[in-house]
Design an enzyme around this catalytic site. Structure first.
Site, PDB file in Angstrom:
ATOM      1  CE  LYS A  72     -14.971   6.276   8.707  1.00 52.67           C
ATOM      2  NZ  LYS A  72     -14.582   4.858   8.591  1.00 52.67           N
ATOM      3  CB  SER A 147     -15.676   3.535  12.165  1.00 56.13           C
ATOM      4  OG  SER A 147     -14.950   3.397  10.960  1.00 56.13           O
ATOM      5  CB  SER A 171     -15.342   0.907   9.021  1.00 54.43           C
ATOM      6  OG  SER A 171     -15.062   0.722  10.382  1.00 54.43           O
TER       7      SER A 171
HETATM    8  N1  GLN Z   1     -14.990  -2.475  13.916  1.00 56.09           N
HETATM    9  C1  GLN Z   1     -13.629  -2.639  13.482  1.00 56.09           C
HETATM   10  C2  GLN Z   1     -12.673  -1.976  14.449  1.00 56.09           C
HETATM   11  O1  GLN Z   1     -13.133  -1.379  15.374  1.00 56.09           O
HETATM   12  C3  GLN Z   1     -13.472  -2.120  12.094  1.00 56.09           C
HETATM   13  C4  GLN Z   1     -13.163  -0.680  12.013  1.00 56.09           C
HETATM   14  C5  GLN Z   1     -12.897  -0.204  10.626  1.00 56.09           C
HETATM   15  O2  GLN Z   1     -13.079  -0.935   9.661  1.00 56.09           O
HETATM   16  N2  GLN Z   1     -12.394   1.014  10.545  1.00 56.09           N
HETATM   17  O3  GLN Z   1     -11.478  -2.063  14.285  1.00 56.09           O
END
Ligand code: GLN
Length: 472
Positions: A72, A147, A171
């Site tokens: 990532k 994400s 994410s």
């Molecule tokens: N969807 C969650 C957010 O937008 C989780 C994001 C993540 O785990 N980086 O904060």
């Protein structure tokens, strides 16, 4: 079957037997990338094939044999730019490798490329990338989740054998569910965050995203462990996470939280029933339990994560790193750089966080969220007094359409309902394929008590073998 479609453990065995060489795998991967990447768009940058072919020769005696891993693009890498899918870091070339990268390279892995994400990991669909959206390999009109959507899509489309993601509130798990792969968020503190560009430091964890549970355990073996460069990483004796994988789970107690299952759609409910049946067939006992503070998890998470983000992202000011707007005065340079460098979702989080931390409001918002977090953690501690594992869907729905939730941030945030509680509690949680809803992959989430990764992976592996395989 092409080699790029095989899990890591099978490839390692074939290499050991002298049947294949890492370069055969690399060639198959690049063939798949050339064919699928124009549509899927999982990668922000790729290592040139020639370089990987050269590198793998030198690594053939090391345990991971030169096999490539996708990463990532919020995990820093010395050889490839690290953009966090943000204009701010569009040309940022780190000067060191994150600890997880160093460990994997020391074990003989190579880095295939850097995968797309929501800008600074803020989002659930990868549509918040400043560069482009990634598409779901099961239906290109749908999001891959987020994400870590690029990592999930790359593994699902066989453009990667396995990948690293990061998980702050879901994410790793939610994109794994949407793309029909396996994704593990380790216990907070098990894996070093050194070199992970910080979003919310008390929640962020790096973890593996793979084609099956065994690969997850193998990668965890390499990335877990104490790191003096991360003061929150925990010093514990190292463990072999593959050791218990093949043991049965007879007599295990599997908890189903009533707060998680009340509003499921018909098909999701049918999946849940098939999971319960599968666990019973494996000899486990199903226990209904309660996590009473679940309804507060989303507001608590968004207050804490945005507060930490507003502090962490203060370093992007136009002075350091890459993006700098015109500098007529210092103040306009700061504010214009931030205005041009950050996308709308990142700005929204910085504003929420700055507000929650501001004098006069701190106690009412951030302070209260911290206290509710302690209650949520207590819910899990109580539950794990009487069960080994907690199960739920990973996300209430399968992958949604591109664009569907962009206009409504709240709808996007609410889809994290099943993943944020384990993040707030710091417990490990894994998503593995659990069937289909609307013809799309639908993941089951398994949660264990802190540092119980061996047990978590053992149960996940038993379940993976028992549930009729999801065939995309
Ligand atoms: N969807 C969650 C957010 O937008 C989780 C994001 C993540 O785990 N980086 O904060």
């Amino acid at each position: 079957m092409n080699l790029n479609e095989r899990p890591l453990h099978e490839l390692l065995a074939l290499i050991e037997q002298g049947e294949i060489h890492a370069r055969d795998v690399i060639r198959d991967l690049y063939r798949a990338i050339a064919e699928k990447e124009p549509q899927i768009r999982a990668y922000i940058s790729l290592t040139p094939q020639e370089r990987l072919l050269e590198e793998c020769e030198r690594l053939s005696e090391k345990p991971l044999r030169g096999l490539p891993i996708a990463v990532k693009d919020n995990i820093v890498t010395r050889d490839l730019k690290t953009t966090c899918a943000s204009r701010f870091l569009e040309n940022f070339q780190p000067i060191f490798d994150a600890t997880v990268i160093k460990r994997l390279k020391d074990a003989g892995a190579t880095i295939l490329g850097k995968t797309n994400l929501d800008e600074f990991a803020m989002g659930s669909s990868t549509e918040n990338s400043a560069f482009f959206a990634t598409r779901n390999p099961h239906d290109p009109e749908r999001v891959p989740g987020g994400s870590s959507g690029g990592s999930a899509a790359a593994v699902a489309a066989h453009e990667a054998i396995c990948a690293l993601g990061s998980d702050t509130g879901g994410s790793i798990r939610q994109p794994a569910s949407f793309c029909g792969i396996v994704g593990l968020k380790p216990t907070y503190g098990l894996v070093s965050r050194y070199g992970l560009v910080a979003f919310a430091s008390s929640l962020d964890q790096i973890g593996p995203m793979t084609k099956d549970v065994r690969d997850c355990a193998i990668l965890l073996n390499y990335i877990a462990g104490h790191d003096p460069n991360d003061s929150t990483s925990v010093a514990r004796p190292s463990e072999d996470y593959t050791q218990e994988l093949d043991q049965e789970i007879k007599g295990f107690r599997v908890g189903v939280p009533k707060e998680y299952i009340s509003d499921l759609s018909g098909q999701a409910q049918a999946c849940l029933e098939s999971w319960v049946k599968t666990f019973r067939e494996l000899g486990a006992e199903i226990v209904e339990l309660s996590l009473p503070h679940t309804e507060y998890a989303i507001p608590t998470y968004y207050l804490i994560s945005s507060s930490e983000a507003s502090a962490n992202l203060a370093r992007f000011d136009g002075v350091r790193y890459t993006k700098r707007a015109s500098d007529s005065s210092v103040e306009t340079m700061f504010s214009e750089s931030r205005d041009q460098g950050f996308g709308p979702e990142v700005k929204r989080r910085i504003m929420i966080g700055t507000y929650a931390l501001s004098a006069g409001y701190y106690e009412a918002w951030y302070g209260k969220a911290q206290r509710v977090r302690a209650l949520i953690r207590q819910d899990f501690e109580n539950a794990f007094q009487s069960v080994d594992i907690i199960i739920s869907p990973t996300s209430p729905t399968p992958a949604f359409q591109l664009g569907e939730r962009l206009k409504d941030p709240l709808a996007m945030y609410l889809s994290d309902i099943f993943t944020v509680p384990a993040s707030l509690a710091g417990t490990p949680a894994i998503s593995i394929p659990g069937g289909t809803v609307e013809g799309l992959p639908f993941g089951i989430q398994l949660i264990a008590d802190r540092f119980q990764e061996r047990k978590l992976l053992r149960v996940a592996h038993a379940f993976e073998r028992a549930l009729p395989r999801y065939a995309p």
